[in-house]
Design a protein around this motif. Structure first.
Motif, short mmCIF file in Angstrom:
data_model
loop_
_atom_site.label_atom_id
_atom_site.label_comp_id
_atom_site.label_asym_id
_atom_site.label_seq_id
_atom_site.Cartn_x
_atom_site.Cartn_y
_atom_site.Cartn_z
N ARG A 148 52.06 29.43 40.54
CA ARG A 148 53.48 29.47 40.95
C ARG A 148 53.84 30.81 41.58
N LYS A 149 53.07 31.84 41.26
CA LYS A 149 53.37 33.17 41.83
C LYS A 149 52.72 33.38 43.19
N LYS B 193 53.12 32.04 46.10
CA LYS B 193 54.06 32.11 47.23
C LYS B 193 54.51 33.55 47.52
N LYS B 194 54.67 34.31 46.44
CA LYS B 194 55.17 35.68 46.59
C LYS B 194 54.07 36.65 47.04
N HIS B 195 52.85 36.17 47.21
CA HIS B 195 51.73 37.04 47.60
C HIS B 195 51.33 36.78 49.05
N ASN B 196 52.36 36.53 49.85
CA ASN B 196 52.11 36.15 51.24
C ASN B 196 51.84 37.38 52.14
N TYR C 41 47.44 38.91 48.59
CA TYR C 41 46.77 37.62 48.41
C TYR C 41 45.42 37.81 47.71
N TRP D 197 45.84 38.52 44.14
CA TRP D 197 46.19 37.28 43.41
C TRP D 197 44.92 36.49 43.06
#
Ligand SMILES: Cc1cc2nc3c(=O)[nH]c(=O)nc-3n(C[C@H](O)[C@H](O)[C@H](O)COP(=O)(O)O)c2cc1C
Length: 314
Positions: free
Chosen positions: A289-290, A292-295, A300, A303
């Motif tokens: 779920r997290k 998306k915030k590692h774009n 990335y 993550w």
């Protein structure tokens, strides 16, 4: 034989190419479905799906969702010219818009329409290599009976059966008792599909149905890419699984980057890569779920390390 199931957005050409290069062991690959009316074959978003250079590592069967014989014939000619010898008709997809248009799973409730279509198609192309992917019914688990009566009259190459009804979407469990009835009624080669997520699932089905020579797996392989080897009795440790995931990701990443020059587009593909795999790690779903915030590229890769450090739960 093992087939990789088509999953729209997940088993993209880039995934299939990376999988064939790094993991292998799959006897047939299928494209997610092309839909009649929507497909402009010159669209650059659609072209890589069938790009011969990207699909040369395994047998690829392009899939189509239609109830229109002209479109089916046109699609067959189109892919034939590219070198693909067989196509698959989707008769199971539960997307409501498709079902409403009597396509995908909706076609299961329309045996006369199917008969008309197959009549037209095989009159024009008696040697067409066509396989089907069906569910067992739309609302009830008995639509398959009239469908099997129709398809027994045509030279269908094989029939892949996902023994759920359309209304179930992906909930509940596949009904293997109905599959057994279909084996008795259907004259074509059958392939079993649905919820084969472990070696135990596979062994119990192959011992129950020894006449079935091919099995199609989707989410089980997406969650654990080494499952294909494990089914063939290769001993795989968690460390080996994670190493394979790293290699698969590296190959996938390179394929997508080579095709799209736009990080945001690439990132959408990367999100699909990790969706099922993250379920195999303890805490992976929350971690996913997290994502998306590692774009951004550095975030990335951090993550990914966070995920691969979590315990494997399979
Ligand atoms: C997100 C998603 C997308 C799918 N897209 C397709 C598709 O394009 N064509 C198709 O025939 N089946 C599609 N399916 C169904 C799968 O091919 C397969 O029949 C189903 O997931 C059951 O097999 P599994 O339990 O091994 O995943 C899709 C399933 C999911 C969950």
């Amino acid at each position: 034989m093992i087939y990789l199931a088509p999953l729209q957005s997940y088993t993209s050409v880039f995934y299939r190419k990376a999988f064939a290069d790094v993991v292998g062991g799959v006897n047939k690959y299928f494209t997610p479905f092309f839909e009649c009316g929507k497909t402009r074959f010159t669209d650059p978003d659609i072209l890589p799906e069938l790009d011969v250079a990207l699909n040369s590592n395994g047998l690829l069967i392009p899939q189509v969702a239609t109830n229109d014989s002209d479109f089916l014939v046109q699609f067959y000619h189109f892919v034939n010219e590219m070198g693909y010898r067989e196509i698959n008709l989707n008769m199971g997809c539960p997307f409501p818009m498709l079902v409403k248009r009597k396509r995908g799973g909706g076609l299961l409730g329309e045996p006369l329409l199917l008969q008309e279509m197959l009549d037209n198609v095989f009159r024009q192309l008696p040697d067409m290599r066509l396989s089907l992917k069906i569910r067992i019914g739309v609302e009830e688990a008995n639509d398959w009976r009239s469908i099997v009566d129709v398809i027994n009259n045509y030279p269908i190459k094989e029939v892949i059966v996902h023994p759920r009804i359309v209304a179930q979407k992906y909930s509940g469990v596949p009904d293997w008792d109905v599959f057994e009835e279909i084996i008795a009624a259907c004259q074509h080669s059958l392939v079993g599909n649905g919820d084969i997520n472990s070696v135990e699932d596979y062994k119990s089905l192959t011992s129950r149905f020894p006449s079935i020579k091919a099995w199609m797996l989707g989410r089980g392989i997406l969650r654990n890419p080494t499952l294909v080897s494990e089914l063939r009795n290769v001993n795989v440790t968690d460390k080996m699984r994670i190493e394979k995931i790293r290699l698969l990701h590296a190959a996938f990443f390179n394929e997508v980057m080579a095709y799209y020059n736009d990080w945001n587009r690439v990132f959408n593909f990367l999100m699909t890569f990790w969706y099922y795999i993250s379920m195999s790690f303890d805490g992976g779903v929350r971690h996913y779920r997290k994502l998306k915030k590692h774009n951004r590229e550095t975030l990335y890769f951090e993550w990914i390390e966070g995920l691969l450090d979590m315990p494997w739960i399979g």
